[in-house]
Design a protein around this motif. Structure first.
Motif, PDB file in Angstrom:
ATOM      1  N   UNK A   1       0.767  -1.301  -0.324  1.00 40.26           N
ATOM      2  CA  UNK A   1      -0.167   0.106  -0.128  1.00 40.26           C
ATOM      3  C   UNK A   1       0.840   1.197   0.024  1.00 40.26           C
ATOM      4  N   UNK A   2       0.569   2.101  -0.819  1.00 44.09           N
ATOM      5  CA  UNK A   2       1.267   3.348  -0.984  1.00 44.09           C
ATOM      6  C   UNK A   2       0.282   4.518  -0.231  1.00 44.09           C
ATOM      7  N   UNK A   3       0.646   5.802  -0.082  1.00 45.08           N
ATOM      8  CA  UNK A   3       0.205   6.859   0.489  1.00 45.08           C
ATOM      9  C   UNK A   3       0.366   8.013  -0.319  1.00 45.08           C
ATOM     10  N   UNK A   4      -0.526   8.563  -0.776  1.00 45.11           N
ATOM     11  CA  UNK A   4      -0.569  10.133  -1.589  1.00 45.11           C
ATOM     12  C   UNK A   4       0.383  10.220  -2.634  1.00 45.11           C
ATOM     13  N   UNK A   5       1.715  10.498  -2.804  1.00 43.14           N
ATOM     14  CA  UNK A   5       2.621  10.603  -3.888  1.00 43.14           C
ATOM     15  C   UNK A   5       3.682   9.594  -3.653  1.00 43.14           C
ATOM     16  N   UNK A   6       3.593   8.519  -2.731  1.00 47.43           N
ATOM     17  CA  UNK A   6       4.575   7.456  -2.618  1.00 47.43           C
ATOM     18  C   UNK A   6       4.778   6.810  -3.974  1.00 47.43           C
ATOM     19  N   UNK A   7       6.112   6.304  -4.393  1.00 48.65           N
ATOM     20  CA  UNK A   7       6.344   5.751  -5.526  1.00 48.65           C
ATOM     21  C   UNK A   7       6.936   4.378  -5.164  1.00 48.65           C
ATOM     22  N   UNK A   8       6.499   3.610  -6.245  1.00 49.85           N
ATOM     23  CA  UNK A   8       6.920   2.149  -6.056  1.00 49.85           C
ATOM     24  C   UNK A   8       8.299   2.023  -6.463  1.00 49.85           C
ATOM     25  N   UNK A   9       9.021   1.281  -5.481  1.00 44.22           N
ATOM     26  CA  UNK A   9      10.566   1.005  -5.660  1.00 44.22           C
ATOM     27  C   UNK A   9      10.648  -0.206  -6.848  1.00 44.22           C
ATOM     28  N   UNK A  10      11.909  -0.118  -7.155  1.00 42.60           N
ATOM     29  CA  UNK A  10      12.114  -1.121  -8.277  1.00 42.60           C
ATOM     30  C   UNK A  10      11.977  -2.479  -7.482  1.00 42.60           C
ATOM     31  N   UNK A  11      12.552  -2.671  -6.408  1.00 42.89           N
ATOM     32  CA  UNK A  11      12.422  -3.869  -5.623  1.00 42.89           C
ATOM     33  C   UNK A  11      10.833  -4.560  -5.397  1.00 42.89           C
ATOM     34  N   UNK A  12      10.150  -3.300  -5.214  1.00 42.64           N
ATOM     35  CA  UNK A  12       8.716  -3.789  -5.076  1.00 42.64           C
ATOM     36  C   UNK A  12       8.024  -4.183  -6.377  1.00 42.64           C
ATOM     37  N   UNK A  13       8.461  -3.503  -7.590  1.00 40.58           N
ATOM     38  CA  UNK A  13       7.956  -4.028  -8.780  1.00 40.58           C
ATOM     39  C   UNK A  13       8.344  -5.232  -9.192  1.00 40.58           C
ATOM     40  N   UNK A  14       9.761  -5.786  -8.846  1.00 41.13           N
ATOM     41  CA  UNK A  14      10.066  -6.981  -8.912  1.00 41.13           C
ATOM     42  C   UNK A  14       9.474  -8.098  -8.216  1.00 41.13           C
ATOM     43  N   UNK A  15       8.972  -7.749  -6.831  1.00 38.02           N
ATOM     44  CA  UNK A  15       8.204  -8.747  -6.077  1.00 38.02           C
ATOM     45  C   UNK A  15       6.949  -8.801  -6.664  1.00 38.02           C
ATOM     46  N   UNK A  16       6.378  -7.852  -6.926  1.00 31.98           N
ATOM     47  CA  UNK A  16       4.930  -8.018  -7.558  1.00 31.98           C
ATOM     48  C   UNK A  16       5.030  -8.984  -8.768  1.00 31.98           C
ATOM     49  N   UNK A  17       5.793  -8.479  -9.665  1.00 29.16           N
ATOM     50  CA  UNK A  17       5.962  -9.127 -10.803  1.00 29.16           C
ATOM     51  C   UNK A  17       6.241 -10.867 -10.679  1.00 29.16           C
ATOM     52  N   UNK A  18       7.066 -11.024  -9.530  1.00 26.78           N
ATOM     53  CA  UNK A  18       7.392 -12.519  -8.994  1.00 26.78           C
ATOM     54  C   UNK A  18       6.115 -12.901  -8.723  1.00 26.78           C
ATOM     55  N   UNK A  19       5.260 -12.376  -7.825  1.00 23.36           N
ATOM     56  CA  UNK A  19       4.135 -12.984  -7.236  1.00 23.36           C
ATOM     57  C   UNK A  19       2.865 -13.081  -8.472  1.00 23.36           C
ATOM     58  N   UNK A  20       2.985 -12.384  -9.426  1.00 24.68           N
ATOM     59  CA  UNK A  20       2.072 -12.427 -10.592  1.00 24.68           C
ATOM     60  C   UNK A  20       2.640 -13.793 -11.518  1.00 24.68           C
ATOM     61  N   UNK A  21       4.040 -13.737 -11.656  1.00 24.89           N
ATOM     62  CA  UNK A  21       4.577 -15.011 -12.350  1.00 24.89           C
ATOM     63  C   UNK A  21       4.071 -16.469 -11.668  1.00 24.89           C
ATOM     64  N   UNK A  22       4.027 -16.433 -10.305  1.00 26.46           N
ATOM     65  CA  UNK A  22       3.825 -17.531  -9.691  1.00 26.46           C
ATOM     66  C   UNK A  22       2.520 -17.837  -9.519  1.00 26.46           C
ATOM     67  N   UNK A  23       1.532 -17.036 -10.013  1.00 27.11           N
ATOM     68  CA  UNK A  23       0.062 -17.336 -10.092  1.00 27.11           C
ATOM     69  C   UNK A  23      -0.757 -16.494  -8.828  1.00 27.11           C
ATOM     70  N   UNK A  24      -0.004 -15.823  -8.063  1.00 26.87           N
ATOM     71  CA  UNK A  24      -0.762 -14.993  -7.003  1.00 26.87           C
ATOM     72  C   UNK A  24      -1.204 -13.721  -7.787  1.00 26.87           C
TER      73      UNK A  24
END
Length: 60
Positions: free
Chosen positions: A1-24
């Motif tokens: 979860x992010x707040x206001x103008x928070x930005x997604x970090x590269x590591x967070x993008x990678x984690x999300x991509x990994x979860x999606x790739x694993x079927x989550x």
């Protein structure tokens, strides 16, 4: 979860991509209301149903 103008970090993008790739389901929610909506939708899914929102989406 992010707040206001928070930005997604590269590591967070990678984690999300990994979860999606694993079927989550993974997404980024900006604020309490979108997060609660996604969790409630997920909890109400029946076997075989999929989330209404695209996997990996950013919700504001």
């Amino acid at each position: 979860m992010k707040y206001d103008k928070g930005r997604i970090q590269k590591t967070q993008e990678e984690w999300i991509a990994g979860m999606v790739a694993a079927g989550h389901y993974a997404c980024v929610c900006y604020g309490y209301d979108p997060a609660v909506k996604v969790i409630e939708m997920y909890m109400q899914l029946l076997p075989g149903q999929e989330m209404k929102f695209e996997n990996g989406v950013i919700l504001k």
